[in-house]
Design a protein around this motif. Structure first.
Motif, PDB file in Angstrom:
ATOM      1  N   ASN A 235       0.931  -0.728  -0.067  1.00 39.35           N
ATOM      2  CA  ASN A 235       0.146  -0.073  -0.363  1.00 39.35           C
ATOM      3  C   ASN A 235       1.105   0.616  -0.184  1.00 39.35           C
ATOM      4  N   LEU A 236       2.441   1.131   0.211  1.00 44.29           N
ATOM      5  CA  LEU A 236       3.161   2.726   0.250  1.00 44.29           C
ATOM      6  C   LEU A 236       3.238   3.116  -0.890  1.00 44.29           C
ATOM      7  N   ALA A 237       2.618   2.391  -1.907  1.00 43.10           N
ATOM      8  CA  ALA A 237       2.865   2.798  -3.504  1.00 43.10           C
ATOM      9  C   ALA A 237       1.642   3.869  -3.332  1.00 43.10           C
ATOM     10  N   GLN A 238       0.677   4.437  -2.909  1.00 43.86           N
ATOM     11  CA  GLN A 238      -0.275   4.632  -2.912  1.00 43.86           C
ATOM     12  C   GLN A 238       0.042   6.376  -2.457  1.00 43.86           C
ATOM     13  N   GLY A 239       1.041   6.082  -1.446  1.00 41.61           N
ATOM     14  CA  GLY A 239       0.990   7.610  -0.766  1.00 41.61           C
ATOM     15  C   GLY A 239       0.080   7.173   0.655  1.00 41.61           C
ATOM     16  N   ILE A 240      -0.621   8.690   0.756  1.00 40.69           N
ATOM     17  CA  ILE A 240      -1.109   8.572   1.846  1.00 40.69           C
ATOM     18  C   ILE A 240      -2.138   7.865   1.792  1.00 40.69           C
ATOM     19  N   GLU A 241      -3.354   7.629   0.938  1.00 40.74           N
ATOM     20  CA  GLU A 241      -4.407   6.715   0.578  1.00 40.74           C
ATOM     21  C   GLU A 241      -4.488   5.397   1.361  1.00 40.74           C
TER      22      GLU A 241
END
Length: 832
Positions: A689-695
């Protein structure tokens, strides 16, 4: 001894102060001897921290920066001085609540001397002695002394700090000013290393002095205050530098959230500003409020004879003003805080004792017996408040509205026996209790503390609040503790789980205890635990895979149950990390083709929960019942297990002998019920999920908060770090980016900035077009107090995605941390 003499010799004064200390501490020790209660929530949590610091101090590495970082990280919420001092006392006197409270012998002596000194230098020695006596007789203070809390050390060191500041303020001799500059700086540093809220009490006096000296152009005094701050920072800065990121959540968790739960009055109401005023009768008793006040009024009206120890009007005025600055300032600041707790404002009570002492000594001449009668009456109230003296309850409650604080005389509290039962059933591993009950004597903090006393082998953890969390908790916890009757603060979904356990065939009630309130405490254990450890009579040179139990045909994209049985020496098993591959047989046989169709199931043997030290020749069997995630989109076919053993201590590796253990992926097959996924797999999944940034960050931390409950020592983070580091260094392949995300998250959650920076730099190399990669590295640089490096990275992130508010906020913070406040303000002001 005649305290009414005009002057007392130093010996007489020390004898009186010693007698005050002896009587107050003697009553404390008698109470503790009689008391058989259990430390409740906060007290148990603080005691646990003291044990953890004791453990750390048993093998110190004072010249190792990593040791110091881990040392400061033991307590990320509260500064650790209270725990460190308690650890040293427990090292000498033994582990336990009562021995930790021996520290109060030190704190009470400091408080008595500080209060006496303040009274003496601001007024006279008579007021100092009376104030020191009264400070030991306030119900709020002697009740606090009987509980292991931060509040008593904080109050003591705050008053000591204020005392040193006062001496420095009044000092006229130049070299002594500098001497007290240093002493005040040291005290200030140790007080800030106790709790941040010391500034609620020192802020107003410090501002008053600073502004006064500026207007008077006393720049030497301003310099001395600055030097005091610099000296103090040498003491407190290392902890705050390590844990500063948690201060923001601590403010919210200890202020906003409790205030909403407890129904504290809003700040726009009169009740918020009179809360602590209304608490004064409970804190100090009605007697000590009324009698001194009446004495002051009668003295103003000229009803008493002239005192033989008359204080100069100017000295009296200056002393009252100086104490009022401290008292009123701290009252207003504490009242302005949303969360109201009578413990928070304790540090102003010793100063109130000086005011009350001044009022009490006004009873002179033929009225002089009034002050001695008052002192005797307050001492009697203390005795009847603390000890069950027949027929005194109503009178005590009338005179001291704070309620009775009696020792608990019933010894039938089975916490120690419960922990011992868990150890007997699971002697070779760390056990983790899901504690459903939430009362004073039985709660997750208390049971966790008793588990830590038992050589850190058993831990207690709180269940989640939501139904979804409870369902997950039921799968991951192998132990549960429940209680009939009143369950205190236990929530409805948790109580519902307690009822389910009574009929759940997966759990067995291994033991029950009849409590003094006629209720029953029950300990449940899973019939088929996630890890089973048994002694083995066979001898092994290396870790051996004896058996794997797995479904024969499965679909991809779903978790499946798997049971591994490992055998080996205790030393090899305890330090073992398993790097397991499930590889497509067709692809494996084609040596010219790079391996791309496979999945991994890396984890520590026994989940890293093996406990104890046994001889090298002693062998064991470890059975793991785990869930394994089969990635989606894998082609149908037969997959075979291969593995590498990695020794976590030495770095040694060797292949695991596997005898044709295969599984067939059939994407037309139906999903099957599974054990819960191992935590290393959960971490790797979440890290994507780190690839998605804040979301993507929010779901990570929502899940990690629960995952951390299932591994009480968070060893899964270290397992993920070590396994992924090995794979990335030796066989990166197709999943290099995914594994790097996992490595980044493992370092971040371990608060390891050095490792996180290295992994994030590699992440940027693998995918330089993702702006969040630069932002993550910038954030870690900010955490590590490297704002210039962070600013450079944020420029790249903003170029890639210019309208992202979070990037602008971090850029503004980096400017402020470099001292460029105008630049930071210009960047941040449009965002708020």
């Amino acid at each position: 001894m005649n305290i009414r003499k005009l002057f007392l010799s130093p010996t007489q004064i020390w004898m009186i102060l010693g007698l005050i200390w002896l009587i107050s501490n003697l009553s404390d020790q008698i109470w503790l001897i009689l008391d058989h209660s259990i430390p409740p929530w906060d007290q148990s949590n603080h005691l646990t921290k003291s044990l953890q610091y004791l453990h750390a101090l048993e093998s110190p590495h004072f010249f190792d920066s990593e040791w110091w970082r881990s040392f400061w990280m033991i307590s990320s919420k509260y500064p650790p001085l209270t725990y460190i001092i308690a650890a040293l006392f427990q090292k000498i006197f033994g582990v336990g609540n009562d021995t930790a409270l021996i520290t109060n012998l030190l704190y009470s002596s400091i408080l008595i001397l500080a209060v006496y000194t303040l009274g003496k230098i601001l007024f006279n020695h008579q007021i100092g002695l009376w104030a020191a006596s009264l400070s030991m007789l306030f119900p709020r203070l002697y009740q606090s002394r009987l509980q292991f809390l931060i509040d008593t050390p904080l109050m003591t060191l705050t008053v000591l700090c204020f005392c040193c500041l006062t001496i420095w303020k009044l000092q006229k001799i130049y070299y002594k000013q500098w001497l007290w500059t240093v002493i005040f700086g040291i005290c200030w540093g140790f007080t800030l290393l106790t709790k941040q809220s010391v500034m609620f009490f020192l802020l107003t006096p410090l501002l008053w002095l600073a502004i006064s000296y500026i207007f008077q152009c006393k720049w030497g005094r301003i310099l001395q205050l600055t030097i005091s701050f610099i000296i103090s920072s040498i003491i407190w800065f290392p902890w705050y530098r390590t844990n500063w990121i948690y201060l923001f959540s601590t403010i919210r968790n200890s202020n906003v959230i409790p205030a909403s739960y407890e129904g504290d009055p809003p700040l726009n109401t009169l009740a918020a500003w009179t809360y602590y005023w209304q608490d004064l009768p409970s804190a100090v008793t009605w007697i000590l409020l009324v009698v001194p006040l009446v004495g002051l009024i009668l003295n103003v009206l000229g009803k008493f004879t002239k005192s033989k120890q008359e204080i100069e009007i100017s000295k009296l005025r200056q002393g009252i003003i100086w104490l009022a600055i401290y008292f009123i300032g701290s009252y207003l600041i504490c009242s302005a805080i949303l969360n109201k707790d009578t413990r928070y404002i304790m540090s102003y009570l010793p100063i109130l004792a000086i005011f009350l002492a001044y009022g009490l000594i006004q009873w002179r001449g033929k009225w002089e017996p009034v002050k001695w009668t008052t002192l005797g009456l307050v001492f009697m109230v203390m005795c009847t408040n603390l000890f069950p003296i027949l027929g005194t309850d109503k009178l005590t409650v009338m005179l001291s509205s704070g309620g009775l604080f009696r020792p608990y005389l019933n010894e039938n509290i089975p916490n120690t026996e419960l922990i011992r039962t868990v150890q007997e059933i699971n002697p070779y591993q760390i056990s983790n209790l899901g504690v459903i009950v939430n009362t004073d004597f039985f709660n997750h903090n208390t049971l966790n503390y008793y588990g830590q006393v038992a050589n850190f082998q058993v831990h207690g953890r709180e269940l989640g609040n939501e139904e979804e969390d409870i369902q997950q908790d039921q799968k991951y916890f192998d132990w549960f503790v429940t209680k009939t009757g009143d369950n205190g603060f236990t929530r409805k979904p948790q109580l519902a789980l307690a009822q389910k356990l009574e009929t759940d065939k997966n759990f067995l009630a291994v033991k029950t205890w009849n409590l003094s309130d006629k209720n029953i405490l029950t300990l449940y254990h899973r019939q088929l635990p996630s890890v089973i450890i048994q002694k083995s009579l066979k001898s092994y040179d290396k870790v051996n895979l004896d058996k794997v139990k797995i479904p024969q045909r499965i679909p991809s994209g779903f978790p499946i149950p798997i049971t591994y049985e490992w055998s080996g020496s205790w030393k090899e098993l305890k330090s073992g990390l398993l790097l397991l591959n499930w590889e497509l047989i067709e692809e494996k046989e084609n040596q010219t083709q790079k391996l791309v169709k496979f999945w991994i199931h890396d984890h520590g043997i026994g989940g890293g929960m093996l406990f104890g030290n046994y001889p090298d020749e002693q062998n064991f069997k470890v059975i793991e019942n785990l869930g394994m995630m089969v990635p989606k989109d894998l082609p149908s076919g037969d997959y075979q297990l291969t593995g590498i053993y990695l020794n976590r201590n030495t770095g040694e590796t060797y292949p695991i002998v596997v005898s044709d253990i295969n599984i067939t992926i059939d994407n037309n097959a139906s999903p099957i019920s599974s054990f819960p996924l191992d935590l290393v797999t959960r971490l790797r999944q979440l890290s994507l999920n780190l690839a998605q940034g804040i979301e993507g960050i929010y779901p990570i931390f929502d899940q990690v908060d629960r995952i951390n409950q299932y591994d009480p020592i968070q060893d899964y983070l270290k397992q993920a770090e070590e396994s992924l580091t090995y794979r990335l260094n030796h066989h990166p392949g197709k999943y290099e980016l995914d594994w790097t995300y996992g490595l980044v998250l493992s370092h971040v959650l371990q608060e390891n900035p050095k490792g996180a920076i290295t992994a994030l730099k590699q992440l940027i190399k693998l995918n330089p077009n993702n702006p969040y990669h630069y932002t993550y590295l910038a954030f870690v640089y900010l955490y590590n107090w490297q704002p210039k490096a962070a600013e450079t990275l944020l420029k790249y992130a903003i170029e890639l995605k210019p309208n992202t508010e979070e990037f602008q906020i971090l850029y503004g913070i980096s400017s402020i941390m470099q001292g460029n406040f105008l630049k930071g303000w210009l960047r941040l002001s449009p965002l708020f």
